[in-house]
Design a protein around this motif. Structure first.
Motif, PDB file in Angstrom:
ATOM      1  N   TRP A   1      41.463  48.194  27.339  1.00 56.43           N
ATOM      2  CA  TRP A   1      41.614  48.598  28.734  1.00 56.43           C
ATOM      3  C   TRP A   1      40.301  49.037  29.374  1.00 56.43           C
ATOM      4  CZ3 TRP A   1      46.193  47.442  30.829  1.00 56.43           C
ATOM      5  CH2 TRP A   1      47.283  47.283  29.974  1.00 56.43           C
ATOM      6  N   ARG A   2      39.179  48.877  28.678  1.00 55.35           N
ATOM      7  CA  ARG A   2      37.877  49.247  29.248  1.00 55.35           C
ATOM      8  C   ARG A   2      37.521  48.304  30.404  1.00 55.35           C
ATOM      9  NH1 ARG A   2      33.647  51.233  25.958  1.00 55.35           N
ATOM     10  NH2 ARG A   2      32.546  49.271  26.157  1.00 55.35           N
ATOM     11  N   ASP A   3      37.160  48.866  31.530  1.00 54.78           N
ATOM     12  CA  ASP A   3      36.869  48.067  32.725  1.00 54.78           C
ATOM     13  C   ASP A   3      35.442  48.372  33.184  1.00 54.78           C
ATOM     14  OD1 ASP A   3      36.721  46.761  35.129  1.00 54.78           O
ATOM     15  OD2 ASP A   3      38.508  47.681  35.996  1.00 54.78           O
ATOM     16  N   GLU A   4      34.555  47.436  32.932  1.00 57.73           N
ATOM     17  CA  GLU A   4      33.135  47.643  33.235  1.00 57.73           C
ATOM     18  C   GLU A   4      32.868  47.800  34.724  1.00 57.73           C
ATOM     19  OE1 GLU A   4      28.874  45.314  32.466  1.00 57.73           O
ATOM     20  OE2 GLU A   4      30.679  44.744  31.393  1.00 57.73           O
ATOM     21  N   GLN A   5      33.702  47.186  35.548  1.00 64.42           N
ATOM     22  CA  GLN A   5      33.450  47.190  36.985  1.00 64.42           C
ATOM     23  C   GLN A   5      34.071  48.378  37.719  1.00 64.42           C
ATOM     24  OE1 GLN A   5      31.522  45.014  38.733  1.00 64.42           O
ATOM     25  NE2 GLN A   5      30.938  44.175  36.741  1.00 64.42           N
ATOM     26  N   LEU A   6      34.832  49.202  37.008  1.00 58.62           N
ATOM     27  CA  LEU A   6      35.529  50.299  37.682  1.00 58.62           C
ATOM     28  C   LEU A   6      34.584  51.243  38.432  1.00 58.62           C
ATOM     29  CD1 LEU A   6      38.121  51.895  38.287  1.00 58.62           C
ATOM     30  CD2 LEU A   6      37.799  53.067  36.096  1.00 58.62           C
TER      31      LEU A   6
ATOM     32  N   SER B   1      42.913  42.054  29.633  1.00 56.73           N
ATOM     33  CA  SER B   1      41.775  41.317  30.212  1.00 56.73           C
ATOM     34  C   SER B   1      42.201  40.565  31.473  1.00 56.73           C
ATOM     35  CB  SER B   1      41.187  40.353  29.180  1.00 56.73           C
ATOM     36  OG  SER B   1      42.158  39.423  28.748  1.00 56.73           O
ATOM     37  N   LEU B   2      43.417  39.998  31.475  1.00 56.72           N
ATOM     38  CA  LEU B   2      43.914  39.310  32.667  1.00 56.72           C
ATOM     39  C   LEU B   2      44.139  40.302  33.802  1.00 56.72           C
ATOM     40  CD1 LEU B   2      45.032  36.829  34.137  1.00 56.72           C
ATOM     41  CD2 LEU B   2      47.251  37.302  33.082  1.00 56.72           C
ATOM     42  N   LEU B   3      44.684  41.458  33.484  1.00 53.76           N
ATOM     43  CA  LEU B   3      44.910  42.475  34.504  1.00 53.76           C
ATOM     44  C   LEU B   3      43.592  42.963  35.097  1.00 53.76           C
ATOM     45  CD1 LEU B   3      47.661  44.524  32.653  1.00 53.76           C
ATOM     46  CD2 LEU B   3      47.992  43.168  34.708  1.00 53.76           C
ATOM     47  N   ILE B   4      42.605  43.200  34.230  1.00 50.38           N
ATOM     48  CA  ILE B   4      41.302  43.686  34.701  1.00 50.38           C
ATOM     49  C   ILE B   4      40.628  42.634  35.584  1.00 50.38           C
ATOM     50  CG2 ILE B   4      38.971  44.281  33.921  1.00 50.38           C
ATOM     51  CD1 ILE B   4      40.361  45.641  31.486  1.00 50.38           C
ATOM     52  N   GLU B   5      40.748  41.377  35.188  1.00 53.32           N
ATOM     53  CA  GLU B   5      40.186  40.294  36.015  1.00 53.32           C
ATOM     54  C   GLU B   5      40.879  40.245  37.377  1.00 53.32           C
ATOM     55  OE1 GLU B   5      39.741  35.405  35.977  1.00 53.32           O
ATOM     56  OE2 GLU B   5      40.671  36.435  34.297  1.00 53.32           O
TER      57      GLU B   5
ATOM     58  N   LEU C   1      42.375  42.755  38.954  1.00 55.67           N
ATOM     59  CA  LEU C   1      41.971  43.916  39.742  1.00 55.67           C
ATOM     60  C   LEU C   1      40.604  43.715  40.391  1.00 55.67           C
ATOM     61  CD1 LEU C   1      43.133  46.812  37.384  1.00 55.67           C
ATOM     62  CD2 LEU C   1      44.180  46.123  39.543  1.00 55.67           C
ATOM     63  N   SER C   2      39.725  42.997  39.688  1.00 60.77           N
ATOM     64  CA  SER C   2      38.377  42.764  40.233  1.00 60.77           C
ATOM     65  C   SER C   2      38.411  41.867  41.471  1.00 60.77           C
ATOM     66  CB  SER C   2      37.479  42.148  39.157  1.00 60.77           C
ATOM     67  OG  SER C   2      37.856  40.807  38.886  1.00 60.77           O
ATOM     68  N   LYS C   3      39.526  41.168  41.684  1.00 55.15           N
ATOM     69  CA  LYS C   3      39.639  40.250  42.820  1.00 55.15           C
ATOM     70  C   LYS C   3      40.414  40.856  43.979  1.00 55.15           C
ATOM     71  CE  LYS C   3      39.406  36.220  39.785  1.00 55.15           C
ATOM     72  NZ  LYS C   3      40.131  35.079  39.195  1.00 55.15           N
ATOM     73  N   LEU C   4      40.728  42.126  43.878  1.00 55.01           N
ATOM     74  CA  LEU C   4      41.435  42.806  44.952  1.00 55.01           C
ATOM     75  C   LEU C   4      40.471  43.696  45.723  1.00 55.01           C
ATOM     76  CD1 LEU C   4      44.633  43.922  42.984  1.00 55.01           C
ATOM     77  CD2 LEU C   4      44.408  41.949  44.493  1.00 55.01           C
TER      78      LEU C   4
ATOM     79  N   ALA D   1      40.316  36.233  46.367  1.00 58.24           N
ATOM     80  CA  ALA D   1      40.476  34.804  46.069  1.00 58.24           C
ATOM     81  C   ALA D   1      41.851  34.357  46.561  1.00 58.24           C
ATOM     82  CB  ALA D   1      40.350  34.562  44.563  1.00 58.24           C
ATOM     83  N   ARG D   2      41.899  33.340  47.412  1.00 54.57           N
ATOM     84  CA  ARG D   2      43.180  32.906  47.961  1.00 54.57           C
ATOM     85  C   ARG D   2      44.101  32.335  46.889  1.00 54.57           C
ATOM     86  NH1 ARG D   2      41.769  29.959  53.727  1.00 54.57           N
ATOM     87  NH2 ARG D   2      40.793  31.773  54.724  1.00 54.57           N
ATOM     88  N   THR D   3      43.521  31.858  45.808  1.00 53.83           N
ATOM     89  CA  THR D   3      44.329  31.241  44.755  1.00 53.83           C
ATOM     90  C   THR D   3      44.944  32.278  43.819  1.00 53.83           C
ATOM     91  OG1 THR D   3      42.353  31.009  43.382  1.00 53.83           O
ATOM     92  CG2 THR D   3      42.960  29.134  44.754  1.00 53.83           C
TER      93      THR D   3
END
Length: 313
Positions: A44-49, A271-275, A277-280, A296-298
């Motif tokens: 659950w470590r998130d480098e971008q937080l 990892s999918l959740l963290i990715e 979150l980075s797009k919100l 990202a619209r997709t």
């Protein structure tokens, strides 16, 4: 994480160059604590937080709030202080074998606190055990660490130095927080106890900042920092800004129990959740309201994840 974003931490904040250098050097000293926690295998470590928190602070403050340069410096470093403290806590807990979900004899206090969380969520303990027994080791680890973070995120002893009774804050981290010698202004502004008091409020439980709460009593307002022009530090204001920005940054460790229940049942991983979150991002709407939107619209959110975001937003 901290090292690569230390420069970003000072750019949008109009911090004077000597102070900006001090903030960047302090951020660089915190980097090894985050890096060394990789051995925990915490998914659950998130480098971008910390960067998301800084961007949100910039968005929240904007032209609405006039901050002193010293207050901006404290806001700039606080997210990195929090991640260093949480990394130390994760390493302490990893020594007690997070993935062991049965109760351990002669457990240390931090392990006892984790086992209390296990007793409160027996459904997730059974889920993690079933996943492990069926060869889903990574999924089992994800659920076990989600449970671990329920304890770590509210463990106040992580913020207490070890020389005080029961404290778990590492001595080397406390030493790393000390500002550069020879600069009285920085030593006053980036005082380690002050940084810990304020950083602890990031995404803290609401009750910790209610009137009369212990956290609020510890905050000190209107302390003057002597420099060319005396500056006042409003710790309560900084704590409330960090509290709000921390929640809006959507720390994956705060995600709802619904997420942990779905791990292993659907293609859902930390990892999918963290990715995702980075797009919100939060966009300003009418009447000073914020709304959450995908960059990202997709991007598509699974139903469980979308439901999980609702209480956070």
């Amino acid at each position: 994480m901290v090292r690569s974003h230390a420069g970003f931490a000072t750019r949008p904040w109009n911090i004077r160059r000597p102070v900006a250098r001090g903030v960047s050097r302090l951020a660089a000293r915190l980097w090894p604590f985050w890096e060394s926690a990789k051995v925990t295998l915490d998914p659950w470590r998130d480098e971008q937080l910390p960067v998301r928190i800084l961007r949100l602070l910039d968005q929240l403050v904007s032209d609405r709030i006039i901050l002193q340069p010293v207050e901006r410096a404290i806001l700039a470093i606080a997210p990195f202080v929090r991640e260093a403290v949480m990394s130390v806590g994760a390493k302490l807990l990893a020594e007690q074998d997070v993935e062991t979900l049965n109760e351990v004899a002669d457990a240390k206090p931090i392990r006892q606190a984790l086992e209390a969380v296990h007793r409160g969520r027996p459904n997730l303990v059974r889920r993690a055990q079933w996943l492990a027994e069926n060869g889903r080791r990574n999924d089992a680890r994800s659920v076990a660490w989600w449970l671990a973070h329920r304890m770590l995120l509210r463990r106040t002893l992580l913020w207490v130095p070890r020389h005080k009774s029961g404290g778990e804050l590492a001595d080397d981290l406390l030493a790393a927080l000390a500002p550069d010698p020879g600069n009285d202004y920085l030593q006053q502004a980036l005082d380690p106890p002050r940084l810990l008091r304020v950083a602890k409020c990031i995404a803290a439980a609401d009750r910790l900042l209610l009137p009369g709460s212990e956290n609020l009593k510890q905050l000190r307002d209107n302390e003057a920092v002597r420099g060319t022009h005396p500056e006042l530090i409003r710790e309560t204001l900084l704590a409330r800004l960090l509290h709000l920005a921390g929640w809006l940054a959507l720390d994956p460790r705060h995600l709802d129990e619904l997420v942990a229940e779905q791990i292993g049942a659907i293609p859902l991983t930390p990892s999918l959740l963290i990715e995702t979150l980075s797009k919100l991002q939060w966009l300003s709407g009418p009447h000073e309201r914020l709304r959450l939107q995908a960059r990202a619209r997709t991007l598509r959110l699974s139903s469980p994840f979308a439901c999980t975001l609702m209480p956070l937003t």
